[in-house]
Write an enzyme that holds these catalytic residues in place. Sequence first.
Site, PDB file in Angstrom:
ATOM      1  N   ASN A   1       0.846  -1.110   0.127  1.00 35.73           N
ATOM      2  CA  ASN A   1       0.055   0.084   0.034  1.00 35.73           C
ATOM      3  C   ASN A   1       0.964   1.268   0.130  1.00 35.73           C
ATOM      4  O   ASN A   1       0.646   2.138  -0.837  1.00 35.73           O
ATOM      5  CB  ASN A   1      -1.188  -0.122   1.216  1.00 35.73           C
ATOM      6  CG  ASN A   1      -2.226  -0.967   1.179  1.00 35.73           C
ATOM      7  OD1 ASN A   1      -3.176  -0.415   0.360  1.00 35.73           O
ATOM      8  ND2 ASN A   1      -2.324  -1.945   1.780  1.00 35.73           N
TER       9      ASN A   1
ATOM     10  N   LEU B   1      -0.082   0.994  18.098  1.00 34.75           N
ATOM     11  CA  LEU B   1      -1.035   2.119  18.558  1.00 34.75           C
ATOM     12  C   LEU B   1      -0.351   3.715  18.592  1.00 34.75           C
ATOM     13  O   LEU B   1       0.495   3.855  19.059  1.00 34.75           O
ATOM     14  CB  LEU B   1      -1.770   1.827  19.969  1.00 34.75           C
ATOM     15  CG  LEU B   1      -2.780   2.621  20.560  1.00 34.75           C
ATOM     16  CD1 LEU B   1      -3.899   2.225  19.485  1.00 34.75           C
ATOM     17  CD2 LEU B   1      -2.994   2.424  21.875  1.00 34.75           C
ATOM     18  N   ILE B   2      -1.137   4.361  17.703  1.00 37.59           N
ATOM     19  CA  ILE B   2      -0.744   5.810  17.918  1.00 37.59           C
ATOM     20  C   ILE B   2      -0.925   6.530  19.217  1.00 37.59           C
ATOM     21  O   ILE B   2      -2.208   6.571  19.463  1.00 37.59           O
ATOM     22  CB  ILE B   2      -1.379   6.630  16.762  1.00 37.59           C
ATOM     23  CG1 ILE B   2      -1.126   5.987  15.232  1.00 37.59           C
ATOM     24  CG2 ILE B   2      -0.970   8.138  16.460  1.00 37.59           C
ATOM     25  CD1 ILE B   2       0.540   5.894  14.874  1.00 37.59           C
TER      26      ILE B   2
ATOM     27  N   HIS C   1      -8.014  -0.543   7.137  1.00 35.86           N
ATOM     28  CA  HIS C   1      -8.236  -1.756   8.052  1.00 35.86           C
ATOM     29  C   HIS C   1      -8.907  -2.868   6.999  1.00 35.86           C
ATOM     30  O   HIS C   1      -9.828  -2.362   6.297  1.00 35.86           O
ATOM     31  CB  HIS C   1      -9.158  -1.794   9.269  1.00 35.86           C
ATOM     32  CG  HIS C   1      -9.402  -2.965  10.098  1.00 35.86           C
ATOM     33  ND1 HIS C   1      -8.501  -3.293  10.903  1.00 35.86           N
ATOM     34  CD2 HIS C   1     -10.573  -3.739  10.064  1.00 35.86           C
ATOM     35  CE1 HIS C   1      -8.759  -4.413  11.492  1.00 35.86           C
ATOM     36  NE2 HIS C   1      -9.884  -4.859  10.900  1.00 35.86           N
TER      37      HIS C   1
HETATM   38  C1  GRF Z   1      -3.221  -4.156   4.649  1.00 32.23           C
HETATM   39  O1  GRF Z   1      -4.111  -5.371   4.439  1.00 32.23           O
HETATM   40  C2  GRF Z   1      -3.781  -3.130   5.749  1.00 32.23           C
HETATM   41  O2  GRF Z   1      -5.175  -3.106   5.511  1.00 32.23           O
HETATM   42  C3  GRF Z   1      -3.418  -3.753   6.932  1.00 32.23           C
HETATM   43  O3  GRF Z   1      -2.224  -4.064   6.832  1.00 32.23           O
HETATM   44  C4  GRF Z   1      -1.870  -4.521   5.345  1.00 32.23           C
HETATM   45  C5  GRF Z   1      -0.666  -4.128   4.810  1.00 32.23           C
HETATM   46  O4  GRF Z   1      -0.234  -4.489   3.752  1.00 32.23           O
HETATM   47  N1  GRF Z   1      -3.518  -2.693   7.899  1.00 32.23           N
HETATM   48  P1  GRF Z   1       0.772  -4.097   2.853  1.00 32.23           P
HETATM   49  O5  GRF Z   1       2.173  -4.132   3.779  1.00 32.23           O
HETATM   50  O6  GRF Z   1       0.515  -2.634   2.332  1.00 32.23           O
HETATM   51  O7  GRF Z   1       1.092  -4.874   1.731  1.00 32.23           O
END
Ligand code: GRF
Length: 194
Positions: free
Chosen positions: A14, A86-87, A103
Amino acid sequence: MIRIAVLASGSGSNAQRMIEHFAQHVKGRVVLVACDQPEAGVLQRAWDLGVPSYLFTGTQLKNGTVQCELQGQRIDLVVLAGFMRLIPVELVRAFPQRIVNIHPALLPRYGGKGMYGHHVHEAVVAAKEKESGITIHYVNERYDEGEHIFQPKCPVLPDDSPETLAARIHELEHAHYPKVVEKLAEALIQEPRA
Ligand code: GRF
């Protein structure tokens, strides 16, 4: 230009999508990848894409060092992408409505402490849910409880395993997260930081 920091603990797919998306936009840029895990794949991705990274410890997150770094780098928007800690409330208050998380389920279900990564998809498949999805939300001082921004859905198929569902969810994340953050960045341009 809105200066974006991505906080991540893992692989960073991501984070990569976010960096690539904003490389094409004049209104925002991912200027920092901040990470709490020295072995995390996201650090290599940041390096490959030419984005500076900042590695920190859990203690530095709690004692305000990370907050100083983000403020010192004039960060406008903090994007959590697979960040596992946690932030702290002080950091939440320093960036009001300027920290967002993604999430991999439809909150408020399948959220909270311990509900992350494969645990989420295992629980969704075990419960024989017909649909799942993602929740993009503002961050407050409790896990997964901030105000929702966007919550797209996808089907859970009868023969899905946690792995096949995870792949579908990742596609949904990659398709939507950068665009949602772009809208937030555009809104922030109208409302410059005090
Ligand atoms: C994602 O599924 C996100 O929703 C969760 O952790 C995962 C991270 O995936 N919080 P990546 O490291 O971005 O591939």
